[in-house]
Design an enzyme around this catalytic site. Structure first.
Site, PDB file in Angstrom:
ATOM      1  N   GLU A 117      -2.393   0.816  -5.625  1.00 56.03           N
ATOM      2  CA  GLU A 117      -2.488   1.317  -6.996  1.00 56.03           C
ATOM      3  C   GLU A 117      -1.320   0.922  -7.879  1.00 56.03           C
ATOM      4  O   GLU A 117      -1.417   0.992  -9.105  1.00 56.03           O
ATOM      5  CB  GLU A 117      -2.651   2.839  -6.991  1.00 56.03           C
ATOM      6  N   CYS A 138      -1.688   5.128   2.603  1.00 58.10           N
ATOM      7  CA  CYS A 138      -0.393   5.630   3.066  1.00 58.10           C
ATOM      8  C   CYS A 138      -0.585   6.920   3.887  1.00 58.10           C
ATOM      9  O   CYS A 138      -1.091   6.864   4.997  1.00 58.10           O
ATOM     10  CB  CYS A 138       0.544   5.824   1.884  1.00 58.10           C
ATOM     11  N   TYR A 139      -0.222   8.074   3.343  1.00 58.50           N
ATOM     12  CA  TYR A 139      -0.468   9.323   4.079  1.00 58.50           C
ATOM     13  C   TYR A 139      -1.958   9.465   4.401  1.00 58.50           C
ATOM     14  O   TYR A 139      -2.330   9.970   5.472  1.00 58.50           O
ATOM     15  CB  TYR A 139       0.005  10.528   3.267  1.00 58.50           C
ATOM     16  N   ASP A 145      -1.698  10.324 -29.275  1.00 63.28           N
ATOM     17  CA  ASP A 145      -2.487  11.231 -28.436  1.00 63.28           C
ATOM     18  C   ASP A 145      -3.217  12.285 -29.262  1.00 63.28           C
ATOM     19  O   ASP A 145      -4.423  12.489 -29.117  1.00 63.28           O
ATOM     20  CB  ASP A 145      -1.588  11.906 -27.399  1.00 63.28           C
ATOM     21  N   HIS A 171       0.525   0.603  -0.933  1.00 61.37           N
ATOM     22  CA  HIS A 171      -0.018   1.250  -2.132  1.00 61.37           C
ATOM     23  C   HIS A 171      -0.683   0.208  -3.035  1.00 61.37           C
ATOM     24  O   HIS A 171      -0.006  -0.494  -3.790  1.00 61.37           O
ATOM     25  CB  HIS A 171       1.103   1.964  -2.904  1.00 61.37           C
ATOM     26  N   GLY A 227       1.219  10.892   0.016  1.00 66.19           N
ATOM     27  CA  GLY A 227       1.836  12.203  -0.142  1.00 66.19           C
ATOM     28  C   GLY A 227       3.166  12.251   0.583  1.00 66.19           C
ATOM     29  O   GLY A 227       3.489  11.374   1.389  1.00 66.19           O
ATOM     30  N   LYS A 236      -2.117   6.464 -21.089  1.00 69.17           N
ATOM     31  CA  LYS A 236      -1.840   6.039 -22.464  1.00 69.17           C
ATOM     32  C   LYS A 236      -2.671   4.822 -22.874  1.00 69.17           C
ATOM     33  O   LYS A 236      -3.207   4.770 -23.993  1.00 69.17           O
ATOM     34  CB  LYS A 236      -0.352   5.739 -22.620  1.00 69.17           C
TER      35      LYS A 236
END
Length: 520
Positions: free
Chosen positions: A177, A81-82, A233, A175, A54, A375
């Site tokens: 991710e 992280c945060y 979508d 991170h 964050g 996606k």
């Protein structure tokens, strides 16, 4: 009920990537605000928590805090992280502003390879590409809380990873991710499987089964109208809803005049013939052009198109009789980039047609079955539903269509020029077999800029086309595609020679961030 991980969102623009990585490990997860009350969290029966990054410092006035239920639950926790700084701060450690802020790649040295968080982590010291992690922080943990041990370090972060094994509390400053941490997926998989003990039962087939049931419960005996744009979508959303409720669904396709070349006819033919849907096609080209006359601001365009979209649906729905729900193909990136609608701790980037452009007085309840999917996940669901590749692998296309790729004033002639240039670009990418392999999204943009040129023996003063092609895994971050110079030269020649009103072509070499994929 699936084993579940709860991710507490502290406002990072990349929080949803954590969810994506955990789902790639076939584990169900929910991303919720850190403000979410305990009674809501208990419904998920989480086997573990992840605390996202964050933009705040733990010492900021009013900074987000760690809810009591996280540590009280006794289940494993991973702070990122945060989230790492927050764990340390709450448990008596010391967090301070780093003398040397760290934004970008760093090399990770594992100090405790036998810790389950780094199980199977490759630590070859001659393979910097594998050891790279992605940092993005101004603060860092200087002193660990009691019970914590260091697990890994970088040149600038002596405590890049740490853990309290007795309480199953884990923390990383980097991170895992993002794609720039090559072994980040493995770390998250280790956390959810080895540390939290989750099974691997979150699959496209399970998603379809559960979402079908959820749609039936939400809709009941009601009638649903689907906003069918022709993109992947809305197509996947339609197929999923159709599987759930059959002829309770009516799909309305609005031709607003801002689709790609030949797309309006293709949409009608494909969805009526191949999918067997009840489809109502509405030609609203003149309505949209009149409403957008003289409008150049992109946010105004989006708001007008969203407003018109709903009003046309209301009008057509009245013709159909009773309609209770509006279905849309909203997906995660739409929600993320319209963060102000749902996330108080993030910053609004732009308003999406599927999210922020909807009028406040709309009379439908929304059905958005893909709202939690990225996606690539949408494509996998589409394939699992039996949709043909020509639908599943269509190029991404924004809800407002060419309106936000036709920068400046929208006129029919400018739209036609843009349509033709875009068709040439896509045709040549397809011929060169770069439409799916070399790029994930590609399109043309018509700029409200005129330039001097020489065509034949005369001077020309006409508009400019910008070509945009990107490579990406998740559409959260993207890099510009390194298309061959000879290829670009060929496309440029074709566009200048074949598209009226255009005498110059440029190529966009901006990544995301700092830019977005679309220009508006």
């Amino acid at each position: 009920m699936h084993d579940a991980i709860v991710i507490l969102d502290y406002g990072s623009q990349y929080s949803q990537l954590i969810a994506r990585r955990i789902r790639e490990a076939n584990v169900y997860c929910e991303l919720v605000s850190w403000r979410t009350p305990a009674e809501t969290i208990r419904r998920y029966k989480p086997k573990g928590f992840v605390l996202s990054g964050g933009p705040n410092s733990v010492y900021d006035p009013g900074a987000p805090v760690l809810p009591d239920y996280v540590l009280d639950s006794g289940v494993p926790v991973l702070g990122i992280c945060y989230g790492m700084q927050l764990l340390a701060h709450e448990l008596g450690g010391q967090v301070a502003t780093s003398k040397k802020k760290e934004y970008g790649p760093a090399l990770l040295h594992i100090d405790e390879l036998d810790n389950p968080l780094f199980e199977s982590w490759q630590q070859e010291y001659n393979r910097d590409d594998l050891r790279q992690v992605w940092m993005s922080h101004g603060d860092k943990v200087n002193t660990l809380p009691r019970g914590f041990i260091p697990l890994a370090h970088t040149g600038n972060s002596p405590l890049a990873a740490s853990a309290d094994p007795q309480r199953n509390l884990y923390a990383v400053q980097f991170h895992p991710e993002v794609v720039h941490t090559p072994q980040g997926r493995l770390l998250l998989s280790n956390f959810v499987h080895l540390i939290c003990g989750c099974g691997s039962d979150w699959t496209p087939a399970n998603f379809i089964d559960e979402k079908v049931q959820a749609i039936r419960e939400q809709v009941g005996n009601g009638h649903v109208v689907l906003g069918l744009s022709g993109g992947v979508d809305s197509a996947v959303a339609g197929a999923l809803i159709h599987r759930a409720i059959g002829d309770q669904l009516t799909s309305i396709f609005v031709d607003h005049g801002m689709l790609r070349q030949g797309e309006a006819l293709q949409v009608v033919a494909t969805f009526e013939r191949e999918m067997g849907m009840d489809l109502v096609a509405v030609n609203a080209v003149e309505e949209y052009l009149e409403a957008l006359d003289g409008i150049t601001d992109p946010e105004q365009k989006r708001a007008i198109i969203g407003e018109k979209f709903i009003r046309i649906f209301e009008r057509e729905a009245r013709k159909l009789g009773r309609i209770d729900f509006l279905a849309q193909g909203t997906i995660y990136p739409d929600v993320i980039e319209s963060a102000g609608k749902d996330k108080k701790d993030a910053h609004v980037i732009k308003t999406h047609h599927n999210v922020g452009g909807l009028p406040e007085d709309m009379v439908f309840e929304l059905v958005e079955p893909l709202r939690l999917l990225f996606k690539d996940e949408v494509r996998r669901i589409g394939t699992a539903l039996g949709l043909p590749d020509e639908i599943v692998w269509r190029q991404p296309f924004p809800g407002p269509g060419l309106a936000i790729r036709c920068l400046g004033e929208i006129t029919w002639d400018r739209l036609e020029s843009l349509r033709k240039a875009d068709a040439i670009f896509i045709e040549e990418l397809r011929k060169a077999e770069m439409l799916r392999q070399g790029t994930q999204q590609a399109f043309a943009v018509l700029l409200p800029v005129k330039s001097v040129g020489v065509m034949g023996d005369g001077r020309s003063y006409e508009e400019v086309i910008a070509l945009r092609a990107v490579t990406t895994e998740d559409f959260m971050t993207a890099d510009w595609a390194r298309l061959p110079a000879d290829f670009l030269a060929h496309v440029s020649r074709r566009i200048v020679n074949e598209v009226p009103g255009v005498n110059r072509v440029v190529y966009d070499i901006t990544s995301k961030p700092p830019g977005t994929i679309e220009w508006e």
